[in-house]
Design an enzyme around this catalytic site. Sequence first.
Site, PDB file in Angstrom:
ATOM      1  N   THR A 407      -0.854   0.839   5.207  1.00  8.32           N
ATOM      2  CA  THR A 407      -1.447  -0.238   4.447  1.00  8.32           C
ATOM      3  C   THR A 407      -0.514  -1.402   4.590  1.00  8.32           C
ATOM      4  OG1 THR A 407      -2.601   1.148   2.870  1.00  8.32           O
ATOM      5  CG2 THR A 407      -1.802  -0.877   1.991  1.00  8.32           C
ATOM      6  N   GLU A 427      -6.685   2.441   5.323  1.00 12.31           N
ATOM      7  CA  GLU A 427      -6.291   3.815   5.004  1.00 12.31           C
ATOM      8  C   GLU A 427      -5.263   4.337   5.996  1.00 12.31           C
ATOM      9  OE1 GLU A 427      -5.328   6.387   3.064  1.00 12.31           O
ATOM     10  OE2 GLU A 427      -6.130   7.747   4.541  1.00 12.31           O
ATOM     11  N   SER A 473      -7.665   5.162  -5.402  1.00 15.69           N
ATOM     12  CA  SER A 473      -6.587   4.590  -4.597  1.00 15.69           C
ATOM     13  C   SER A 473      -5.266   4.733  -5.334  1.00 15.69           C
ATOM     14  CB  SER A 473      -6.881   3.111  -4.354  1.00 15.69           C
ATOM     15  OG  SER A 473      -5.762   2.472  -3.794  1.00 15.69           O
TER      16      SER A 473
END
Length: 598
Positions: A407, A427, A473
């Site tokens: 990321t 991802e 997340s």
Amino acid sequence: MPAHRSRTTLVLAVAAVLAAGVAAPATAATPTPKSPVAVGFGGAVASIDADATAIGTQVLRDGGNAVDAAVAVAAALGVTDPFSAGIGGGGFFVYYDAKTHRVHTLDGRETAPKTADENLFVENGKPLPFADAVTSGLSVGVPGTPATWAEALRKWGTRSLAKSLKPAEKLARDGFVVDQTFQTQIANNAARFSAFPSTRSLYLPGGAPPAPGTVFKNPDLAATYAQLERQGVDALYDGPIGADIAKTVQKPPVDPASTLNVRPGKLTTGDLAAYDVIERRPTHATYHGLDVYGMPAPSSGGLTVGEALNILENFDLKHASKADYLQYFLESTRFAFADRNRWIGDPAFVDVPARELLSRRFADSRACLISKDKAATSPVAPADPRHPAPCAAGSVVAPTPYEGENTTHLTVADKWGNVVAYTLTIEQEGGSGIVVPGRGFLLNNELTDFSFTPVTPGVPDPNLPGPGKRPRSSMAPTIVLDHGRPFFATGSPGGASIITTVLQVILGRLDRGLSLEDAIAAPRASQRNSAAAQVEQAFLDQPETADLKARGQGFSTAPAEIGAATGVERLRDGRWLAAAEPVRRGQGAAQVVWPARW
Ligand code: GLU
């Protein structure tokens, strides 16, 4: 899938490609200079990449605000850091507004197609192997990043999307100088990248990753950005770019000669048209009288960092020995992760007890289980934040599932005092591995952040796939205020270790007397409710390790470095400090608009 296992195979695959004698292009060029720390006036930008940071400071210099600059930086990262982020992915945007002294957030998380159900990743009654799910159409969620940019600019920016994308479009068209990180990231993924002609021709030109020092251009991405400039994000959510995305997901453009079994997905243009970026109220915790704002569910970032901070306020970390401090740090996230895994998912689908997870009473009930002298045995059980009972733990354990680790995080401040902390991702490193043919960007594999099957059999899992659902997340863009004014902001990549990294930066800065740049550079550890905390070698090399082991802490060395943080801080004299990694991921890039002597 343990990342190190796949990596070995892939590196071997690339070694084979190189051994086959395909020469890399050899144009020497000078990379944009970068520094991991900068101090000065007029605003500040920190990202992982020198070109992206330079674009951001130029926007600020030209009179743009922090939101304008953040979007321009993010678009540039889509060019230079495309294996971490881009318009094929999603993210979370946290914004402090200097006029109102309020913090706002945008949830630009990807959504599952409306046909998805909890068996999305179940095949013949069994969960798909993780690696198969990653490189597939099944794992691709509706991208939220373009909508996030448009919405952030509409709400708080001063520039159009067209103007904000222009510098990145130029960067994609004219090219940038490849560095070692860019080459390595391609090499890590060469086996699967080479299975897709669209990915192979872009990132393995002539059969090998571009060599460091050569100029890399992405004209297809430049054209895609230009189309978004002309037509707005409707070109993606309700137009030709979206049609190409849906087609690519439903019929992944895999080389017929490839042995990879690439499952198609069911994402449609209707799913793209239904996408909404959501403004959410930030999470809020107080720590030593400061206000810590973060990202709420479906991210577990703000809630888990906040719970850990609340737990840690029970201990005097400022005056603790370093070993005691590390013991408390490791134990706080051991318990906070148990709660995260049990309670946090997409709030449109599950009742997330957000307020209760951040309550002082709940934190105290968890702190009471922490011993200075003895590590708890993981996996520890979650507790019910709606009914906090002093020192009581539940009985069913809650291990942390695997999450991809790649990321990018950027942090921006402007001369008016507005601040942006923005984490965005596709991802896994390289996302699904699939470049949309003719479009120059990779599609995400964000849906693999869902649990494939319930993590603990018989216990409700808030993170199973569902129609239109957003996977949980760990992204934790964070802004810390002191009496309503910005103190510092930070964030990091690193999958679930984002949470521990951000917490460690906050504690380093607030409790351990470190400057922001030193807090970012410090050796990292990530205890996520498992027997052994993941640590960097440099963490193990510290003299405190033996002491921590004697208290029962287990450690396993991370396959690579943990995280790649950036941050900005408002110094007491009014200057801005921008800070990035001095070493990790090949070093980040910090800049201010008007540098002062440091
Ligand atoms: N997909 C991860 C998340 O949303 C991010 C991956 C990473 O940071 O490396 O938490």
